[in-house]
Design an enzyme around this catalytic site. Structure first.
Site, PDB file in Angstrom:
ATOM      1  N   HIS A   1     -15.029  -7.638  -9.214  1.00 41.27           N
ATOM      2  CA  HIS A   1     -13.889  -7.981 -10.062  1.00 41.27           C
ATOM      3  C   HIS A   1     -14.253  -8.088 -11.549  1.00 41.27           C
ATOM      4  O   HIS A   1     -13.600  -7.517 -12.413  1.00 41.27           O
ATOM      5  CB  HIS A   1     -13.310  -9.297  -9.554  1.00 41.27           C
ATOM      6  CG  HIS A   1     -11.894  -9.491  -9.937  1.00 41.27           C
ATOM      7  ND1 HIS A   1     -11.054 -10.335  -9.301  1.00 41.27           N
ATOM      8  CD2 HIS A   1     -11.164  -8.937 -10.918  1.00 41.27           C
ATOM      9  CE1 HIS A   1      -9.879 -10.302  -9.858  1.00 41.27           C
ATOM     10  NE2 HIS A   1      -9.914  -9.462 -10.848  1.00 41.27           N
TER      11      HIS A   1
ATOM     12  N   CYS B   1      -2.758   2.591  -6.094  1.00 39.57           N
ATOM     13  CA  CYS B   1      -3.215   1.738  -7.191  1.00 39.57           C
ATOM     14  C   CYS B   1      -4.660   1.291  -7.009  1.00 39.57           C
ATOM     15  O   CYS B   1      -5.154   0.436  -7.724  1.00 39.57           O
ATOM     16  CB  CYS B   1      -2.303   0.531  -7.362  1.00 39.57           C
ATOM     17  SG  CYS B   1      -2.386  -0.606  -5.973  1.00 39.57           S
TER      18      CYS B   1
END
Lengths: 566, 90
Positions: free
Chosen positions: A194, A497
């Site tokens: 992340h 996505c």
């Protein structure tokens, strides 16, 4: 550390995450200090240190309150209550104050010292009854020190510095970006972690997975890094410093692009959408040609502050709608899995557990507040909001969100009548039953990162099996194909996505499988656009048709090279 | 100032949750509250203090209260201990 270290160009190799080169002074960020060294302050600093202590304590209390408000089980509520009693303990406070006022220790050390004293006393009391409390106390102490030292660290960062840390949270990355850091080196992390994704999106040169980075960095003052090759040079000589430093500007060069039609060389049009998480990413979009926001991640709001108000949410969503164009696909808070969990118990299998919509439906006010904020903002920007539900595995979950949206819409004076509600297709079962789901929703969005992880049974965060995480695996492609076909039959839009859309091979596959809405990190857009504009649709279809029949991701990669060169 | 000897009656002793209950109740009164045991004296409004006593079942504590509502406080605290902190005995 000393400034007189000779430049010796110590070269190390990590994983490059893109965004060019950088050089500068090193700042070490150490979280979770196990031993806090005593550090003295001047008498004039006493009030500031006391204030720091109270601030950290209040922050910790707010965190606990937040947990408390989400826990319904009586026993865990009692435990959290006890934790709050501990942090506001009058004896503890008095002693911390003493350490600061009389002994002139800084807040960090005072807290560490006094908590440790109590831990020792409880241990000495020898009572089995407090074993759990001892570990709670240790957690509270470490968290307090963490809060205190983070505040300390963040004030010390200067523009142009290179951050070296074991690991960072996405929020840290954004905060450091705001402070103008030049680059990031991490001991942990992978290309898809992340923090890395955010660093890429903010175009911060970044190298991860560099063993012993903290140790090497502590021996010198400067570093030069290359985010493309993964090379990190500690104690660089003047020439290296100059070379890497100069590249900074080049790396940040926002080459103004000519406006080009987004269509393949034989005229099939496609749309490029942006994946966005933080407000800081928005300015860069103005320099890009894009058709909308294909994925607005919202859980980042909660990393910064678990208890976010309706007004704060509205402000954030309004900024996104105001500063962008086209549709905005907002994914509801996607918590759990590897991200912040609200549960008080550790799950054995968090990725198969209480995450995404499963958690949201149990945490009614968190979900209803988010929907309310979104729907209120949507009434100001009609026709643009698309609500995306994460981690759906049952149609019932969709129905419940729809009901909530329906009832909140009634409270809003001038509601946007065109809200679309869609789901993430990330659980293989949903792809396999895509026709069924397609009748219940307005759109699909393929979350290929989790879809890959669930299909291949590979935890993408686990470094031991990282190499098994293959997003081009034909099994994943088949699920994408099923989803695309079902969407077409039922006449609903479908987009991708996941990271897949931002890679050349992935973008070619997705187009070939019939999906023409690609959402990706802004930094990948120019590359994907250049690729797709230069290819013909029938080539892409043929490539994808063959790829689906292959046996492995490796075979798909070779096929791509054979079909299009590299 | 008033003092009174109080015996812990629940089998598990003054462990974390009873300590929390005691501190919570004591904190709702204005009077200062101290507990004596084996020559130690701790602040009864400090959870960490009370826990470090590690008082077991049968331990005889001395409650010391001083302040405007000391009588009410003593009565309430004694009742809490006598009721085994309102918990089922574990």
């Amino acid at each position: 550390m000393s400034g007189s270290n000779p430049a010796n160009n110590k070269i190390l190799h990590g994983l490059g995450c893109g965004s060019g080169k950088a050089a500068g002074n090193i700042v070490l960020i150490r979280h979770k200090k196990l031993v806090v060294p005593p550090s003295r302050i001047k008498e004039s600093q006493v009030p500031k240190e006391i204030e720091k202590f109270s601030g950290a304590r209040d922050e910790l209390a707010a965190e606990l309150d937040e947990l408390l408000s989400r826990v319904h089980e009586k026993n865990s509520g009692d435990i959290l209550d006890t934790l709050k009693q501990i942090i506001f303990d009058p004896d503890l406070e008095q002693r911390v104050h003493q350490q600061i006022e009389e002994k002139l220790f800084n807040a960090e050390y005072a807290v560490f010292q006094i908590y440790s004293d109590f831990i020792e006393k409880l241990r000495e009391s020898g009572s089995e009854l407090f074993r759990q409390r001892i570990s709670d106390l240790r957690d509270l102490r470490d968290r307090m020190v963490d809060i205190l030292s983070k505040n300390y660290n963040s004030t010390n960062i200067k523009e142009g510095q290179i951050i070296v840390a074991s690991d960072l949270s996405p929020t840290d990355v954004v905060k450091f970006h705001d402070q103008g850091i030049a680059g990031i080196v991490l001991e942990k992390g992978g290309i898809t972690s992340h923090a890395t994704i955010i660093a890429q999106s903010l175009e911060i040169p970044c190298v991860v997975n560099l063993k012993d980075a903290l140790k090497h960095a502590s021996e010198t003052n400067e570093a030069a890094i290359d985010g493309e090759t993964g090379i990190v040079i500690f104690s660089p000589d003047k020439e290296t410093l100059a070379e890497y430093g100069e590249q900074v500007n080049e790396g940040q060069d926002d080459h103004i692009i000519e406006i080009r039609k987004h269509e393949t060389s034989d005229g099939k049009s496609f749309r490029l959408l942006a994946n966005i998480e933080f407000r800081q990413e928005l300015p860069r979009l103005k320099k890009l040609q894009y058709e909308g926001i294909g994925l607005l991640r919202t859980e980042g709001l909660l990393f910064e502050k678990v208890r976010i108000t309706l007004e704060e949410q509205k402000e954030y969503y309004t900024a996104v709608f105001r500063e962008t164009e086209g549709p905005v696909v907002v994914r509801l808070f996607d918590l759990g899995g590897d991200k912040l969990s609200l549960g008080s118990e550790k799950e054995l299998n968090p990725f198969l557990g209480w995450r995404g919509i499963r958690m949201l439906l149990d945490e009614g006010s968190l979900l209803s507040d988010q929907l309310r904020a979104l729907l209120m903002v949507a009434s100001e920007y009609p026709g643009r909001l698309n609500v995306l539900i994460p981690m759906v595995s049952m149609t019932d979950e969709v129905e419940r969100v729809k009901e909530m949206i329906g009832s909140i819409q009634k409270e809003i004076p001038d509601p946007d009548p065109e809200i679309r509600i869609g789901i993430m297709v990330e659980v293989p079962a949903v792809a396999l039953k895509a026709d069924h789901f397609a009748t219940k929703v307005d759109f699909f969005s393929l979350g290929t990162n989790d879809l890959t992880q669930y299909t291949l049974a590979v935890d993408r965060g686990n470094q031991k099996i990282n190499s098994l995480y293959q997003q081009y695996d034909p099994s994943v492609l088949k699920l994408i194909k099923l989803t695309a076909e079902a969407a077409k039959r039922n006449d609903i839009p479908v987009s991708v996505c996941g990271e897949l859309a931002g890679s050349s091979i992935g973008a070619a596959l997705i187009m070939g499988l019939g999906i023409t809405d690609l959402s990706m990190s802004p930094r990948s857009m120019n590359k994907v656009r250049d690729l797709l504009c230069g290819l013909q649709m029938d080539q892409l279809i043929q490539f994808a048709d063959e790829a689906v029949k292959m046996g492995s991701a490796e075979a798909v990669k070779s096929l791509f090279v054979k079909s299009f060169g590299n | 100032m008033i003092k009174k000897k109080i015996t812990i009656k629940n089998s598990a002793g003054l462990h974390a949750r009873p300590s929390a209950a005691l501190v919570k109740l004591a904190s709702s009164f204005d009077s200062d509250f101290h507990i004596h045991l084996y020559g130690y004296k701790v602040n009864g409004k400090s959870i960490l203090g009370v826990m470090t006593l590690a008082a077991e079942c049968g331990a005889e504590l001395e409650f010391e209260l001083e302040g405007p509502d000391e009588k009410e406080a003593m009565a309430a605290l004694e009742e809490l201990v006598d009721n085994k902190f309102g918990m089922k005995d574990e």
